[in-house]
Write a protein that holds these residues in place. Structure first.
Motif, mmCIF file in Angstrom:
data_model
loop_
_atom_site.group_PDB
_atom_site.id
_atom_site.type_symbol
_atom_site.label_atom_id
_atom_site.label_comp_id
_atom_site.label_asym_id
_atom_site.label_seq_id
_atom_site.Cartn_x
_atom_site.Cartn_y
_atom_site.Cartn_z
ATOM 1 N N PRO A 176 0.796 -1.239 0.000
ATOM 2 C CA PRO A 176 0.000 0.000 0.000
ATOM 3 C C PRO A 176 0.823 1.280 0.000
ATOM 4 C CG PRO A 176 -0.872 -1.583 1.581
ATOM 5 C CD PRO A 176 0.450 -2.111 1.142
ATOM 6 N N SER A 177 2.042 1.239 0.531
ATOM 7 C CA SER A 177 2.857 2.451 0.639
ATOM 8 C C SER A 177 3.855 2.603 -0.497
ATOM 9 C CB SER A 177 3.617 2.451 1.971
ATOM 10 O OG SER A 177 4.445 1.300 2.076
ATOM 11 N N LEU A 178 3.794 1.723 -1.502
ATOM 12 C CA LEU A 178 4.741 1.765 -2.610
ATOM 13 C C LEU A 178 4.028 2.101 -3.914
ATOM 14 C CD1 LEU A 178 6.868 -1.439 -1.858
ATOM 15 C CD2 LEU A 178 7.560 0.931 -1.490
ATOM 16 N N PRO A 179 4.749 2.673 -4.890
ATOM 17 C CA PRO A 179 4.156 2.902 -6.218
ATOM 18 C C PRO A 179 3.734 1.581 -6.851
ATOM 19 C CG PRO A 179 6.231 4.091 -5.969
ATOM 20 C CD PRO A 179 6.119 3.191 -4.786
ATOM 21 N N ASP A 180 2.871 1.667 -7.852
ATOM 22 C CA ASP A 180 2.340 0.456 -8.484
ATOM 23 C C ASP A 180 3.430 -0.398 -9.128
ATOM 24 O OD1 ASP A 180 -0.173 1.239 -7.705
ATOM 25 O OD2 ASP A 180 -0.636 2.236 -9.612
ATOM 26 N N ASP A 181 4.495 0.232 -9.603
ATOM 27 C CA ASP A 181 5.539 -0.510 -10.310
ATOM 28 C C ASP A 181 6.684 -0.947 -9.403
ATOM 29 O OD1 ASP A 181 6.397 2.034 -9.824
ATOM 30 O OD2 ASP A 181 7.427 2.289 -11.749
ATOM 31 N N ALA A 182 6.491 -0.851 -8.080
ATOM 32 C CA ALA A 182 7.549 -1.226 -7.137
ATOM 33 C C ALA A 182 7.017 -2.213 -6.113
ATOM 34 C CB ALA A 182 8.106 0.010 -6.432
ATOM 35 N N LYS A 183 7.902 -3.018 -5.568
ATOM 36 C CA LYS A 183 7.534 -3.957 -4.516
ATOM 37 C C LYS A 183 8.762 -4.308 -3.689
ATOM 38 C CE LYS A 183 8.048 -8.149 -7.340
ATOM 39 N NZ LYS A 183 7.374 -9.387 -7.795
ATOM 40 N N ILE A 184 8.508 -4.774 -2.479
ATOM 41 C CA ILE A 184 9.572 -5.214 -1.583
ATOM 42 C C ILE A 184 9.648 -6.736 -1.626
ATOM 43 C CG2 ILE A 184 10.310 -5.393 0.814
ATOM 44 C CD1 ILE A 184 10.787 -2.670 -0.191
ATOM 45 N N VAL A 185 10.850 -7.258 -1.823
ATOM 46 C CA VAL A 185 11.069 -8.700 -1.899
ATOM 47 C C VAL A 185 12.122 -9.085 -0.876
ATOM 48 C CG1 VAL A 185 11.850 -10.612 -3.344
ATOM 49 C CG2 VAL A 185 10.426 -8.814 -4.327
ATOM 50 N N ALA A 186 11.857 -10.151 -0.139
ATOM 51 C CA ALA A 186 12.827 -10.668 0.829
ATOM 52 C C ALA A 186 13.671 -11.744 0.161
ATOM 53 C CB ALA A 186 12.104 -11.236 2.051
ATOM 54 N N LYS A 187 14.993 -11.555 0.196
ATOM 55 C CA LYS A 187 15.910 -12.530 -0.386
ATOM 56 C C LYS A 187 16.874 -13.030 0.679
ATOM 57 C CE LYS A 187 15.884 -10.970 -5.198
ATOM 58 N NZ LYS A 187 16.724 -10.543 -6.355
ATOM 59 N N VAL A 188 17.157 -14.316 0.637
ATOM 60 C CA VAL A 188 18.066 -14.940 1.589
ATOM 61 C C VAL A 188 19.295 -15.435 0.846
ATOM 62 C CG1 VAL A 188 18.392 -16.841 3.212
ATOM 63 C CG2 VAL A 188 16.227 -15.607 3.158
ATOM 64 N N THR A 189 20.460 -15.090 1.355
ATOM 65 C CA THR A 189 21.714 -15.598 0.800
ATOM 66 C C THR A 189 22.528 -16.221 1.925
ATOM 67 O OG1 THR A 189 22.767 -13.436 1.096
ATOM 68 C CG2 THR A 189 21.832 -13.917 -1.063
ATOM 69 N N VAL A 190 23.295 -17.230 1.566
ATOM 70 C CA VAL A 190 24.200 -17.884 2.511
ATOM 71 C C VAL A 190 25.609 -17.468 2.126
ATOM 72 C CG1 VAL A 190 24.980 -20.066 3.471
ATOM 73 C CG2 VAL A 190 22.598 -19.806 2.745
ATOM 74 N N PRO A 191 26.223 -16.551 2.879
ATOM 75 C CA PRO A 191 27.535 -16.023 2.482
ATOM 76 C C PRO A 191 28.584 -17.096 2.228
ATOM 77 C CG PRO A 191 26.614 -14.706 4.255
ATOM 78 C CD PRO A 191 25.709 -15.883 4.088
ATOM 79 N N LYS A 192 28.564 -18.166 3.030
ATOM 80 C CA LYS A 192 29.584 -19.206 2.854
ATOM 81 C C LYS A 192 29.481 -19.847 1.480
ATOM 82 C CE LYS A 192 29.371 -22.981 5.356
ATOM 83 N NZ LYS A 192 29.446 -23.848 6.557
ATOM 84 N N GLU A 193 28.249 -20.018 0.990
ATOM 85 C CA GLU A 193 28.067 -20.594 -0.341
ATOM 86 C C GLU A 193 28.484 -19.609 -1.428
ATOM 87 O OE1 GLU A 193 24.033 -21.742 -0.617
ATOM 88 O OE2 GLU A 193 24.188 -23.372 0.851
ATOM 89 N N VAL A 194 28.153 -18.336 -1.215
ATOM 90 C CA VAL A 194 28.514 -17.321 -2.203
ATOM 91 C C VAL A 194 30.029 -17.175 -2.290
ATOM 92 C CG1 VAL A 194 28.321 -14.884 -2.817
ATOM 93 C CG2 VAL A 194 26.349 -16.093 -1.864
ATOM 94 N N LEU A 195 30.696 -17.182 -1.122
ATOM 95 C CA LEU A 195 32.142 -17.017 -1.109
ATOM 96 C C LEU A 195 32.862 -18.217 -1.700
ATOM 97 C CD1 LEU A 195 32.534 -15.442 2.444
ATOM 98 C CD2 LEU A 195 32.825 -14.276 0.261
ATOM 99 N N ALA A 196 32.183 -19.365 -1.757
ATOM 100 C CA ALA A 196 32.801 -20.572 -2.313
ATOM 101 C C ALA A 196 32.755 -20.594 -3.837
ATOM 102 C CB ALA A 196 32.113 -21.814 -1.750
ATOM 103 N N GLU A 197 32.046 -19.638 -4.450
ATOM 104 C CA GLU A 197 31.955 -19.602 -5.907
ATOM 105 C C GLU A 197 33.333 -19.376 -6.522
ATOM 106 O OE1 GLU A 197 29.246 -16.497 -6.751
ATOM 107 O OE2 GLU A 197 27.492 -17.522 -5.927
ATOM 108 N N SER A 198 33.590 -20.030 -7.648
ATOM 109 C CA SER A 198 34.881 -19.891 -8.320
ATOM 110 C C SER A 198 34.975 -18.542 -9.026
ATOM 111 C CB SER A 198 35.079 -21.022 -9.327
ATOM 112 O OG SER A 198 34.031 -21.019 -10.293
#
Length: 666
Positions: free
Chosen positions: A95-117
């Protein structure tokens, strides 16, 4: 029901049970205690637990508005476990955002990201850097041995002794280039050395301002109480840093007009198409290689320099615009296309975009000045007036406050912050001061310049120490007038109940401020330094013209290019949230300034100085005068006037080698 339990819920029940008390303590201690906190990344290392980062992102731009560091069971460290939370947050925020915007919750696991080559792009950039280091070694080998010598042993200059391919390698010699960076030559005209001090202090001011503004994008504990940074009047120096970039424009306009006019004026501006092309080529060549290296280094390599919980994700967000718009910086139009500031790659280089655009239109104006001084000066003044009028009109239309914000148009910065029509005023004020310096320095060469208005003013300064001091004080007063109200505005404006559209100043006053702030501020800077051109204000001249500033000024371009990388690295590599105060930020700014200068040294040796050497030695070498050594083996030599030690040489062959042999024999 039991059959619907997920692995995450099962483990959470275990953690909340009496036998899971140890894990519960770990979860409680190492998870975030408030909004935008990271918890403790390194301490969440118990068996069965995993550190995860929950980020609330504003889509579609992908900007993170809130972060939470969570120490959770390994089974919960995935996006699916937080789907319910994501859906709930999106529903509540809609309700408090423009029609073309939205809030999304994303989860990342830093250990997995840091393991990327490492990516292919990063490997290529590192290989290129390694190749440059190899060129360093080859450059030292050529410089300090006889490899590549052309047989001319009499000259002390390296460009006379080495063949072109050897000079190309010599250009990369890091020892020679480092010595050039830190060597201050004795003698010569030191009048303009004061500009070095202005340049170095300005880049420090830029870094100070960015250190205070960028911290709001990192994970800090007291994000809701950051007004502690604005409590002191001394803080006014920080927002006043917005004028530091205008000082760069002033210096650029000053040097461009002063130096180019001195070369073009004797020819009445008629330098030919080829020379005009070379002027543009030299400017582009001077800027482009550091631009290319820093952009690709930022895009591919910087994300691997840290291992904090939010480090790589933050760099992915910062560089996504580079992958979408990779080429605009290389043709210096990135401040115009793409239009939005958020879509520009390594956005802090907008200054270079404007500066190049101003430089492109400078030679035609200089040519007009060389043909008719009055019309040339009038053109420069018209450019200043056009910039001020444009800023005034936009301020009236959108009711822009003195801080550059307006609620009438959300993206007002895209029109007034990084666009040439609002920034060229400061550049052409510098151009006007540059013209005055040309007329001062060349008044003896060109008699018609001796009685110009500028030289009459310089004569007054030269003849009166008191007037010189008053002019300097007036310049200080102008700069202070536009610096110190900034903090008072930031503290009081938006808390005012009488604020109209986010602007608590009357429209007339805000418009007047916006029209005059940038050009008038650099007028103040100019008035501070002009008395030093005629030998007055020796204390200021000694300070701003100090040898230390002369050395540091040579690193200024690379410091500007790299300082944001230094700031982002430290802010995004934090393992836990920080509590920010004014004192910690000042220390942070000072530290980042010093580190930026240190980092700029090797980068200057990688992608700036070598290419300047190549231009000097290979692209446009100085023409060598014909020397007496260049005589032939068949040259006849006779004793003259009975004096056996003198010979008359009659040259029949112009080869260097035969001439050298003849001189050795004689």
């Amino acid at each position: 029901m039991e059959e619907e339990d997920t692995p995450c819920l099962k483990h959470m029940r275990k953690v909340l049970s009496p036998e899971g008390l140890g894990d519960l303590v770990q979860v409680a201690l190492n998870s975030a205690k408030g909004l935008n906190e990271l918890g403790d990344y390194e301490s969440c290392n118990a068996d069965g637990l995993e550190y995860s980062l929950l980020a609330l992102e504003l889509m579609p731009i992908g900007f993170t508005v809130l972060r939470l560091g969570l120490c959770v069971p390994q089974e919960c460290a995935n996006q699916e476990s937080f789907k319910g939370i994501s859906d709930y947050i999106e529903k509540m925020a809609a309700p408090s955002l423009p029609d073309d915007a939205k809030i999304v919750a994303k989860v990342t696991v830093p250990k997995e990201v840091l393991a990327e080559s490492m990516s292919t792009g990063a490997i290529i950039i590192l290989v290129v850097t390694g190749f440059i280091v190899l060129l360093w070694l080859l450059g030292m080998l050529v410089s300090y041995t006889n490899i590549g010598n052309n047989g001319n042993f009499r000259s002390e200059k390296i460009e006379d002794k080495k063949m072109p391919w050897a000079l190309a390698l010599h250009s990369w010699n890091p020892i020679v280039n480092l010595e050039k960076l830190f060597t201050v030559k004795e003698g010569g005209d030191k009048t303009l050395n004061v500009l070095n001090g202005v340049r170095v202090l300005s880049i420090g001011w830029v870094i100070l301002g960015h250190s205070f503004s960028f911290v709001t994008m990192s994970a800090i504990k007291n994000g809701q109480t950051l007004n502690v940074l604005f409590d002191s009047d001394f803080f006014s120096i920080v927002p006043g840093g917005i004028y530091a970039v205008d000082t760069f424009f002033f210096l650029s306009g000053f040097l461009t007009f002063a130096l180019l006019i001195s070369k073009m004026y004797p020819k009445k501006g008629m330098i030919g198409i080829v020379n005009t092309f070379l002027i543009y080529f030299h400017r582009y060549y001077r800027l482009i290689f550091p631009m290319i290296y820093i952009q690709f280094f930022t895009m591919f390599v910087m994300r691997y320099f840290g291992n904090g919980p939010m480090y790589r994700q933050s760099w992915d967000f910062l560089t996504k615009s580079c992958f979408a718009n990779p080429w605009q910086n290389f043709v210096f139009i990135a401040n115009l296309y793409p239009w939005g500031m958020a879509d520009q790659c390594i956005g802090w280089v907008w200054y270079l975009m404007c500066d190049m655009q101003f430089f492109i239109i400078s030679p035609p104006i200089i040519i007009v000045y060389c043909m008719n001084r009055k019309i040339g000066k009038l053109l420069v003044i018209c450019m200043i007036g056009a910039s001020m009028i444009t800023m005034g009109v936009l301020s009236i239309i959108w009711n822009i406050g003195m801080d550059g914000n307006s609620t009438k148009i959300q993206n007002v910065g895209d029109y007034v912050y990084n666009k040439p029509w609002t920034r060229m005023g400061a550049y052409f004020v510098g151009a006007l001061f540059g013209i005055s310096y040309f007329e001062l320095s060349c008044r003896d060469k060109h008699q018609e310049l001796s009685s110009t208005l500028f030289n009459k003013c310089y004569d007054i300064l030269k003849n009166s120490q008191v007037i010189s001091l008053l002019v300097c004080c007036f310049g200080v007063g102008i700069t202070a007038l536009y610096v110190f109200p900034n903090a008072a505005y930031a503290r009081g404006c938006f808390a005012s109940e009488d604020s109209d559209s986010g602007n608590c100043w009357p429209l007339f006053l805000s418009t007047l401020w916006n029209m005059t702030a940038r050009p008038f501020f650099v007028v103040g800077v100019g008035l501070i330094i002009v008395p030093t051109f005629v030998g007055r204000l020796r204390v200021i001249k000694a300070f701003l013209g100090a040898e230390t500033f002369e050395v540091l000024a040579r690193l200024n371009y690379m410091v500007y290019m790299v300082h944001c990388l230094v700031l982002f690295h430290f802010l995004n590599n934090m393992r836990t949230s920080a509590y920010v105060t004014s004192v910690t930020q000042w220390f942070f700014a000072i530290g980042c300034t010093m580190i930026s200068f240190i980092v700029a040294i090797p980068l200057t040796l990688i992608c700036e100085v070598p290419f300047m050497n190549l231009e000097k030695y290979i692209l446009f070498p100085k023409k060598q005068k014909k020397k007496i050594e260049e005589v032939s083996l068949e040259a006849e030599y006779k004793k003259g006037n009975g004096k056996a030690e003198f010979y008359k040489l009659e040259d029949h062959d112009d080869t260097v080698e035969s001439g050298r042999k003849l001189l050795e024999k004689s």
